[in-house]
Design a protein around this motif. Structure first.
Motif, PDB file in Angstrom:
ATOM      1  N   ARG A 187       0.846  -1.186   0.000  1.00  0.00           N
ATOM      2  CA  ARG A 187       0.000   0.000   0.000  1.00  0.00           C
ATOM      3  C   ARG A 187       0.890   1.247   0.000  1.00  0.00           C
ATOM      4  NH1 ARG A 187      -5.426   1.696   1.407  1.00  0.00           N
ATOM      5  NH2 ARG A 187      -5.932  -0.476   1.096  1.00  0.00           N
ATOM      6  N   ILE A 188       0.721   2.043  -1.043  1.00  0.00           N
ATOM      7  CA  ILE A 188       1.465   3.305  -1.146  1.00  0.00           C
ATOM      8  C   ILE A 188       0.526   4.431  -0.728  1.00  0.00           C
ATOM      9  CG2 ILE A 188       2.733   4.841  -2.706  1.00  0.00           C
ATOM     10  CD1 ILE A 188       3.976   2.231  -2.963  1.00  0.00           C
ATOM     11  N   VAL A 189       0.997   5.308   0.142  1.00  0.00           N
ATOM     12  CA  VAL A 189       0.181   6.467   0.520  1.00  0.00           C
ATOM     13  C   VAL A 189       0.908   7.730   0.082  1.00  0.00           C
ATOM     14  CG1 VAL A 189      -0.796   7.773   2.435  1.00  0.00           C
ATOM     15  CG2 VAL A 189      -0.770   5.271   2.519  1.00  0.00           C
ATOM     16  N   VAL A 190       0.236   8.563  -0.681  1.00  0.00           N
ATOM     17  CA  VAL A 190       0.822   9.854  -1.065  1.00  0.00           C
ATOM     18  C   VAL A 190      -0.071  10.953  -0.495  1.00  0.00           C
ATOM     19  CG1 VAL A 190       1.787  11.242  -2.930  1.00  0.00           C
ATOM     20  CG2 VAL A 190       1.556   8.769  -3.219  1.00  0.00           C
ATOM     21  N   ASP A 191       0.426  11.607   0.546  1.00  0.00           N
ATOM     22  CA  ASP A 191      -0.363  12.633   1.241  1.00  0.00           C
ATOM     23  C   ASP A 191       0.616  13.548   1.967  1.00  0.00           C
ATOM     24  OD1 ASP A 191      -2.127  14.173   2.667  1.00  0.00           O
ATOM     25  OD2 ASP A 191      -2.923  12.532   3.884  1.00  0.00           O
ATOM     26  N   PRO A 192       0.699  14.808   1.662  1.00  0.00           N
ATOM     27  CA  PRO A 192      -0.143  15.514   0.700  1.00  0.00           C
ATOM     28  C   PRO A 192       0.337  15.331  -0.745  1.00  0.00           C
ATOM     29  CG  PRO A 192       1.461  17.032   1.620  1.00  0.00           C
ATOM     30  CD  PRO A 192       1.673  15.704   2.312  1.00  0.00           C
ATOM     31  N   ILE A 193      -0.633  15.312  -1.663  1.00  0.00           N
ATOM     32  CA  ILE A 193      -0.301  15.534  -3.067  1.00  0.00           C
ATOM     33  C   ILE A 193      -0.045  17.032  -3.176  1.00  0.00           C
ATOM     34  CG2 ILE A 193      -1.209  15.604  -5.422  1.00  0.00           C
ATOM     35  CD1 ILE A 193      -0.853  12.773  -4.786  1.00  0.00           C
ATOM     36  N   THR A 194       1.174  17.409  -3.528  1.00  0.00           N
ATOM     37  CA  THR A 194       1.484  18.845  -3.610  1.00  0.00           C
ATOM     38  C   THR A 194       1.261  19.339  -5.040  1.00  0.00           C
ATOM     39  OG1 THR A 194       3.788  18.388  -4.083  1.00  0.00           O
ATOM     40  CG2 THR A 194       3.198  18.694  -1.785  1.00  0.00           C
ATOM     41  N   ARG A 195       1.512  20.627  -5.227  1.00  0.00           N
ATOM     42  CA  ARG A 195       1.293  21.318  -6.495  1.00  0.00           C
ATOM     43  C   ARG A 195      -0.133  21.118  -7.018  1.00  0.00           C
ATOM     44  NH1 ARG A 195       4.676  19.134 -10.149  1.00  0.00           N
ATOM     45  NH2 ARG A 195       5.798  17.809  -8.714  1.00  0.00           N
ATOM     46  N   ILE A 196      -1.083  21.224  -6.112  1.00  0.00           N
ATOM     47  CA  ILE A 196      -2.498  21.231  -6.488  1.00  0.00           C
ATOM     48  C   ILE A 196      -3.171  22.286  -5.626  1.00  0.00           C
ATOM     49  CG2 ILE A 196      -2.544  18.781  -7.014  1.00  0.00           C
ATOM     50  CD1 ILE A 196      -4.192  18.505  -4.332  1.00  0.00           C
ATOM     51  N   GLU A 197      -4.436  22.552  -5.878  1.00  0.00           N
ATOM     52  CA  GLU A 197      -5.227  23.341  -4.958  1.00  0.00           C
ATOM     53  C   GLU A 197      -5.860  22.378  -3.975  1.00  0.00           C
ATOM     54  OE1 GLU A 197      -7.368  25.486  -2.613  1.00  0.00           O
ATOM     55  OE2 GLU A 197      -8.269  23.783  -3.606  1.00  0.00           O
ATOM     56  N   GLY A 198      -5.672  22.605  -2.689  1.00  0.00           N
ATOM     57  CA  GLY A 198      -6.409  21.854  -1.693  1.00  0.00           C
ATOM     58  C   GLY A 198      -5.670  20.649  -1.143  1.00  0.00           C
ATOM     59  N   SER A 249      -2.310  15.696 -14.210  1.00  0.00           N
ATOM     60  CA  SER A 249      -2.867  15.894 -15.554  1.00  0.00           C
ATOM     61  C   SER A 249      -4.335  16.315 -15.480  1.00  0.00           C
ATOM     62  CB  SER A 249      -2.713  14.630 -16.407  1.00  0.00           C
ATOM     63  OG  SER A 249      -3.652  13.633 -16.039  1.00  0.00           O
ATOM     64  N   PHE A 250      -4.985  16.027 -14.346  1.00  0.00           N
ATOM     65  CA  PHE A 250      -6.378  16.447 -14.144  1.00  0.00           C
ATOM     66  C   PHE A 250      -6.451  17.865 -13.561  1.00  0.00           C
ATOM     67  CE2 PHE A 250      -7.028  11.819 -14.045  1.00  0.00           C
ATOM     68  CZ  PHE A 250      -8.227  11.670 -14.715  1.00  0.00           C
ATOM     69  N   ASP A 251      -5.323  18.392 -13.057  1.00  0.00           N
ATOM     70  CA  ASP A 251      -5.302  19.704 -12.423  1.00  0.00           C
ATOM     71  C   ASP A 251      -6.281  19.764 -11.238  1.00  0.00           C
ATOM     72  OD1 ASP A 251      -4.893  22.346 -11.828  1.00  0.00           O
ATOM     73  OD2 ASP A 251      -5.730  23.143 -13.685  1.00  0.00           O
ATOM     74  N   PRO A 252      -5.991  19.003 -10.189  1.00  0.00           N
ATOM     75  CA  PRO A 252      -6.960  18.905  -9.084  1.00  0.00           C
ATOM     76  C   PRO A 252      -7.228  20.238  -8.393  1.00  0.00           C
ATOM     77  CG  PRO A 252      -5.225  17.255  -8.844  1.00  0.00           C
ATOM     78  CD  PRO A 252      -4.787  18.191  -9.928  1.00  0.00           C
ATOM     79  N   CYS A 253      -8.449  20.394  -7.967  1.00  0.00           N
ATOM     80  CA  CYS A 253      -8.845  21.570  -7.210  1.00  0.00           C
ATOM     81  C   CYS A 253      -9.755  21.076  -6.106  1.00  0.00           C
ATOM     82  CB  CYS A 253      -9.556  22.560  -8.110  1.00  0.00           C
ATOM     83  SG  CYS A 253      -9.691  24.164  -7.336  1.00  0.00           S
ATOM     84  N   ILE A 254      -9.149  20.711  -4.985  1.00  0.00           N
ATOM     85  CA  ILE A 254      -9.890  19.922  -4.013  1.00  0.00           C
ATOM     86  C   ILE A 254     -10.765  20.783  -3.102  1.00  0.00           C
ATOM     87  CG2 ILE A 254      -9.663  18.164  -2.213  1.00  0.00           C
ATOM     88  CD1 ILE A 254      -8.899  17.311  -5.100  1.00  0.00           C
ATOM     89  N   ALA A 255     -10.337  22.027  -2.861  1.00  0.00           N
ATOM     90  CA  ALA A 255     -11.214  22.892  -2.064  1.00  0.00           C
ATOM     91  C   ALA A 255     -12.554  23.042  -2.767  1.00  0.00           C
ATOM     92  CB  ALA A 255     -10.576  24.259  -1.865  1.00  0.00           C
ATOM     93  N   CYS A 256     -12.511  23.110  -4.098  1.00  0.00           N
ATOM     94  CA  CYS A 256     -13.737  23.181  -4.882  1.00  0.00           C
ATOM     95  C   CYS A 256     -14.573  21.927  -4.705  1.00  0.00           C
ATOM     96  CB  CYS A 256     -13.425  23.279  -6.368  1.00  0.00           C
ATOM     97  SG  CYS A 256     -12.866  24.877  -6.883  1.00  0.00           S
ATOM     98  N   ALA A 257     -13.866  20.813  -4.680  1.00  0.00           N
ATOM     99  CA  ALA A 257     -14.564  19.541  -4.798  1.00  0.00           C
ATOM    100  C   ALA A 257     -15.358  19.189  -3.552  1.00  0.00           C
ATOM    101  CB  ALA A 257     -13.551  18.440  -5.104  1.00  0.00           C
ATOM    102  N   VAL A 258     -14.967  19.753  -2.421  1.00  0.00           N
ATOM    103  CA  VAL A 258     -15.623  19.395  -1.169  1.00  0.00           C
ATOM    104  C   VAL A 258     -16.615  20.479  -0.789  1.00  0.00           C
ATOM    105  CG1 VAL A 258     -15.269  18.951   1.266  1.00  0.00           C
ATOM    106  CG2 VAL A 258     -13.572  18.202  -0.387  1.00  0.00           C
ATOM    107  N   HIS A 259     -17.820  20.112  -0.556  1.00  0.00           N
ATOM    108  CA  HIS A 259     -18.811  21.123  -0.218  1.00  0.00           C
ATOM    109  C   HIS A 259     -19.936  20.498   0.573  1.00  0.00           C
ATOM    110  CE1 HIS A 259     -19.578  19.343  -4.105  1.00  0.00           C
ATOM    111  NE2 HIS A 259     -20.816  19.332  -3.727  1.00  0.00           N
ATOM    112  N   VAL A 260     -20.791  21.345   1.108  1.00  0.00           N
ATOM    113  CA  VAL A 260     -21.796  20.866   2.042  1.00  0.00           C
ATOM    114  C   VAL A 260     -23.146  21.505   1.782  1.00  0.00           C
ATOM    115  CG1 VAL A 260     -22.450  20.775   4.471  1.00  0.00           C
ATOM    116  CG2 VAL A 260     -20.072  20.640   3.839  1.00  0.00           C
ATOM    117  N   VAL A 261     -24.189  20.709   1.844  1.00  0.00           N
ATOM    118  CA  VAL A 261     -25.529  21.265   1.814  1.00  0.00           C
ATOM    119  C   VAL A 261     -26.346  20.658   2.946  1.00  0.00           C
ATOM    120  CG1 VAL A 261     -27.734  21.140   0.641  1.00  0.00           C
ATOM    121  CG2 VAL A 261     -25.732  21.833  -0.594  1.00  0.00           C
TER     122      VAL A 261
END
Lengths: 581, 354, 144
Positions: free
Chosen positions: A4-15, A556-568
């Motif tokens: 099991r490989i864990v990569v955290d944080p993924i850097t050079r992304i948003e979030g 290659s996907f250009d992650p933007c994780i702050a965007c991806a997480v949200h709440v309603v």
């Protein structure tokens, strides 16, 4: 034996993104899990507020693709209220969105993605004269003399010798996965620095129309920037920023964007890609692509006038474009089977955003933790689906959609790029295809900017200065209840906000965001999200301690994780619960 | 590892003359409201300084603050990274991911124990033990405490880190708090704004590198140099306010003539920030110049103070009543600005000791 | 620039700031002339309209010296018609004014070469001369 490989944080992304991968004995990835590890609850915060202010809150979802949530939000409220905006406001929005694309894509390429392909330390071995030859062979960009590259190299050398490597510390330098010759590396490092200076200049387009960047201002019913052409432009102080001087600066920015894309970004992409052709053969996501459409020539309610069309492509079939209806409760649904949320009707149900609910329900391991339990919930991201299908959104989806719809400039550009690289169209379904698509669409969009600019100037010359429609500004003019959807194509992909307004206040608000489509976890059927699927497509780690291959495909996907997480939370009740295991 | 070179030595190696430092020191003195005559001493101090180790932690944030920093014109982000600081950990910019990234942070903490500066953007989730925001398997709460322990000082960049910001807005679903609620035994500089002006971040860092101490702060921990006056005090539209000339809507005659935006909700009169003087993105414009009222984004709880489009008289914060009265009555042109200039000088002379 | 007062623009407003600055300059120049401390006024830190600035520039006028610097962007300095009163305008990246000040001083410090720069220059010069005297001709040096 699986590892099991864990990569955290993924850097050079948003979030904040975490990737866990299972690898076989040969280092090949057999399982991959994408986890968003931060949540703020912005949609919950929006409930009960003035819909005219929602854009400011929503915009703070993300400061990288700053403005996209502002635009989606004002469009949602305008859609709900049937609120028309003046043609100038439409043109200003197009220019601002297009500027965001070009700025964002260039910065992604050089500052977030390049270090996956470019070995900074190798650049020290380059011959500046040969670097100059290389640069001049691929572009007419003027900064290409041997002296220029020698200076860059000297700066880099001093920096490395200082012993404080800062952001370049602990790099995977020397990993055999890096294939560029030293000269190409040096050229890329020079452009990394040039792009930093360039981006500062081109955001000025946002500053003129929106007052600042990041987070320029918007306005429901139009644009907030009145045009003051009659004032004394030569004095340096005039009534508003949008005067003849400001508009002249906008023109300068558009020209600078066009030149940089044509002479630096596009040639660099093709040059770098030519050394990594194997990356055109791995990293395909799911083969399904979704766009919502954007850049209206006339208005959002006239799809025939959009530059980017709306539609869905399934199973790589470019011959069939499926229509997409954002209001159909059966089409877009979000699932939370593997997310840290609960639904009142059961965790395995899918909910359309108008009915969406989000009840934080953290069931992951108690931090600090080593590993997530991926059989259970493992992310703050939900899993959006279109008619039950996992869909990839973003530049590749848009370029394929334009191509499939027969958009001539796209076919020509893609044809040119593929023939230079000697690759078939199928090569686009890959990690490098995604990266190349981002470059191609920058060129397609930057080419449209002058037309919008010229139209704006023509309107002003013709005496039309209107940028805001005052008609429905006052909440007293609104119906008791209304609901609407605002959508756009953000740099990272299809984005939509759904708003329900009651008695002048926000009753429900939901955003379904590009990186949620791409980075979301498995759904109730166990279908992996696009990141996860892409990582499981022919990836072998050369050195598990240097997860370069994972970085490449995720970036290659250009992650933007702050965007991806949200709440309603439609009920506004205290629904959070927690079970730390 | 050899003894680190001073910034002056690095610049000489690169063939950059001392005039460049003097010019920058003059600029810094200007933006930090230091006595203009102090630039010689500042240039000398800067030349003798070493690149400051900086660890940048991102918590509940949107990366807008980092994006803003990359827009700095003086110093530029390139100059900062190469000449002024050693950015030893920064998730958005650093080359490596995962374990190697965390190792770089640990290494910087060890090598610069007691001397490194921690910059934080984003609020810290505290509810339920902080599970709502984690990184490398640790909660932000834990990472912050661990990293701050041996720091020289902390800088909270952006309203989220400084005051809680948008995650802290009602109903604060994740129990978000500012850095200063967690770390109470270290000096903390707050540079609020959503995001802050690039030059305010860069200028504060440069001040810290130059003088090795924190600049003069106001009661909310903000450098007085950038947050000493309200936007309204410094606004180029102030003369219209004084004359009682107001835009009544966003695109009317007054709006196009650049009249005061008070009646369409501008929060400039109760917002302390440098937008009207430094402006944004190389001095191109700022929100009011581009027609939208100030949102008040460098003030605590600005999200919850009663509406961005409501005039201040119906707002819940600050000295709204007084402002409203003045707006209705109008005032004599010029008197206010002369007064301000004097105040500005008074605050500058207070800095002479540095 | 209409004078009818119907729609005043900012261009038209004079706040009297230029005159009050002239008084401060006069006072400090007197002190300097009698052997006192130099002084500087940061113009960006003072709220001035375009008209105020133009007024001040006109009142101070131009004197005998005008200098252009090319370091970290351009700079323009000139001595005003009053000896010892200098107008210093630094440009940052692009054509933006990064800082602007009046200095009341015999010679602005930025014009003098710094000891360390002179030392580095002396080293470089002697290296270049040594190289030029070597018998084997060198390739053209990179830092011309």
């Amino acid at each position: 034996m699986n590892e099991r490989i864990v990569v955290d944080p993924i850097t050079r992304i948003e979030g904040h993104l975490r990737i866990e991968a299972e690898t076989g004995s040969d280092g090949s990835i057999t399982g991959a899990y994408s986890s968003g590890t931060m949540v703020r609850g912005i949609e919950l915060i929006l409930k009960g507020r003035d819909p005219r202010e929602a854009w400011a809150f929503a915009q703070r979802i993300c400061g990288v693709c700053t403005l996209v949530h502002g635009i989606a939000s004002v469009r949602a409220v305008e859609n709900a209220l049937d609120y028309k905006i003046p043609p100038n406001a439409q043109l200003i929005r197009n220019l601002m969105i297009a500027a965001q694309y070009v700025h964002d894509h260039v910065m992604h390429f050089y500052h977030l993605h390049a270090l996956d392909w470019v070995d900074v330390v190798s650049a020290l071995k380059a011959d500046p004269a040969a670097t100059s030859q290389l640069a001049q062979s691929i572009s007419s960009w003027p900064k290409s003399s041997p002296g220029y590259f020698a200076d860059t190299q000297k700066k880099l050398k001093n920096f490395v010798e200082s012993g404080q490597l800062g952001i370049f510390a602990n790099g995977f330098w020397g990993n055999p996965g890096f294939k560029l010759p030293p000269e190409a590396n040096l050229m890329a490092v020079a452009h990394y620095l040039e792009a930093l200076a360039w981006q500062r200049e081109v955001v000025k387009l946002h500053t003129i129309f929106g007052g600042k960047n990041p987070h320029p201002n918007f306005l429901v019913g139009g644009a907030p920037s009145p045009i003051s052409v009659d004032s004394t432009a030569s004095s340096g102080v005039s009534a508003t920023a949008v005067n003849m001087t400001g508009l002249g600066q906008v023109k300068t920015v558009i020209d600078s964007m066009k030149t940089f894309v044509e002479q630096v970004y596009l040639p660099d992409t093709l040059a770098i890609a030519s050394f990594y052709k194997d990356w055109f053969a791995r990293g395909e996501g799911v083969g399904n692509f979704l766009t919502f459409g954007d850049f209206p020539e006339k208005g959002m309610d006239d799809p025939s006038s959009w530059l980017i069309p709306s539609g869905a492509i399934l199973g790589r079939d470019l011959n069939t474009i499926h229509p997409v209806d954002l209001n159909d409760p059966e089409q877009i649904q979000e699932f939370v089977s593997h997310s840290w949320y609960d639904y009142s009707a059961g965790k395995d149900r899918g909910l359309h955003p108008y009915e969406g609910e989000t009840n934080l329900d953290y069931t992951g391991p108690k931090p600090p933790y080593e590993q997530l339990d991926v059989e259970q919930s493992y992310s703050w991201l939900k899993s959006p689906r279109w008619k039950g299908n996992v869909m990839e959104v973003g530049p590749l989806a848009r370029v394929l959609m334009l191509y499939a719809k027969g958009h001539e400039p796209t076919k020509e550009l893609a044809g040119m790029a593929l023939s230079k690289l000697d690759l078939p169209l199928e090569a686009m379904f890959s990690t490098m295809g995604r990266t190349a698509a981002r470059t191609l669409e920058s060129k397609i969009i930057v080419d449209q900017m002058s037309t919008w600019y010229d139209n704006l100037i023509a309107n002003i010359r013709g005496g039309d200065l209107a940028v805001h429609n005052e008609d429905k500004w006052e909440p007293s003019s609104w119906p008791k209840e209304a609901r609407g959807v605002g959508f756009m194509e953000a740099p990272r992909g299809a984005l939509a906000h759904w708003v329900v307004i009651k008695d002048g206040k926000i009753d429900n608000y939901q955003a379904v965001v590009p990186s949620t489509w791409n980075a979301g976890p498995r759904d109730a059927q166990g279908q992996p999200g696009p990141y996860e699927a892409a990582l499981m497509d022919r990836h072998t780690l050369y050195d598990p301690k240097q997860p370069l291959e994972i970085q490449r495909t995720i970036h290659s996907f250009d992650p933007c994780i702050a965007c991806a997480v949200h709440v309603v939370d439609p009920d506004g009740e205290e629904l959070m619960k927690i079970q730390v295991r | 590892m050899s003894e680190q070179e001073t910034i002056g030595e690095l610049l000489v190696k690169r063939g950059i003359s001392r005039r460049a430092l003097l010019k920058y020191a003059g600029y810094l003195a200007s933006v930090m409201a230091l006595p203009p005559t102090s630039s010689t001493a500042m240039a000398q101090a800067l030349a003798n300084a070493r690149r400051q180790s900086v660890i940048w932690l991102s918590f509940q944030e949107c990366t807008g603050c980092t994006e803003s920093l990359t827009r700095s014109f003086s110093p530029t982000i390139e100059d900062m990274i190469f000449d002024l600081i050693s950015l030893d950990y920064h998730e958005t910019l650093q080359a490596v991911s995962g374990y190697a990234a965390e190792e770089a942070r640990m290494q910087a903490m060890k090598e610069n124990k007691g001397k490194y500066v921690v910059v934080v953007d984003g609020s810290v989730s505290t509810k339920d033990g902080g599970v709502y925001s984690a990184n490398a398997g640790k909660t932000n709460l834990e990472t912050l405490q661990e990293t701050a322990k041996d720091a020289l000082a902390l800088i909270s960049v952006g309203t989220c880190a400084a005051f809680g910001g948008i995650p802290h807005a009602k109903p604060n679903p994740t129990g978000a708090v500012p850095v200063s609620d967690i770390i109470t035994d270290k000096p903390i500089i707050n540079i609020p704004g959503c995001p802050p002006i690039a030059e305010a971040i860069a200028g504060t860092v440069a001040y810290l590198v130059t003088f090795g101490k924190i600049p003069e702060l106001d009661h909310l921990g903000r450098p007085k140099a950038f947050f000493g006056d309200t936007i309204h005090d410094r606004c180029y539209r102030r003369p219209f306010y004084d004359k009682g000339l107001f835009a009544k809507s966003f695109d009317d005659e007054g709006a196009r003539n650049g009249w005061c935006l008070y009646e369409v909700g501008c929060k400039g009169p109760v917002t302390y920030n440098a937008c009207a003087t430094l402006k944004w993105n190389g001095g191109v414009s700022f929100p009011i110049q581009s027609g939208h009222g100030c949102l008040g984004c460098s003030e605590p709880d600005f999200w919850d103070r009663g509406g961005f489009y409501k005039p201040l008289s119906s707002w819940t914060g600050g000295n709204a009543a007084i402002i409203g009265g003045a707006a209705a009555a109008g005032a004599v042109v010029g008197a206010a600005s002369a007064l301000l200039a004097r105040r500005r000088k008074a605050s500058a002379s207070g800095e002479k000791g540095s | 620039m209409t004078a009818d007062g119907a729609t005043p623009t900012l261009y038209d407003i004079s706040t009297g700031m230029a005159m009050s600055l002239m008084q401060e300059i006069a006072e400090r120049l007197g002190i300097l002339a009698e052997g006192g401390e130099p002084h500087a006024i940061d113009l960006l830190g003072i709220p001035m309209s375009k008209r105020d600035r133009d007024e001040l520039e006109a009142m101070l006028g131009r004197g005998e010296v005008e200098v252009t610097l090319d370091v970290a962007g351009a700079s323009r300095l000139w001595e005003t018609q009053y000896s010892g009163v200098w107008w210093i305008r630094h440009f940052g990246e692009g054509e933006r004014v990064a800082s602007e000040r009046i200095e009341i001083v015999p010679v602005p410090e930025i014009l003098s070469a710094h000891r360390l720069d002179m030392a580095a220059a002396a080293r470089r010069l002697s290296d270049e001369l040594a190289q030029a005297n070597e018998p084997i001709p060198q390739e053209e040096s990179a830092h011309v």
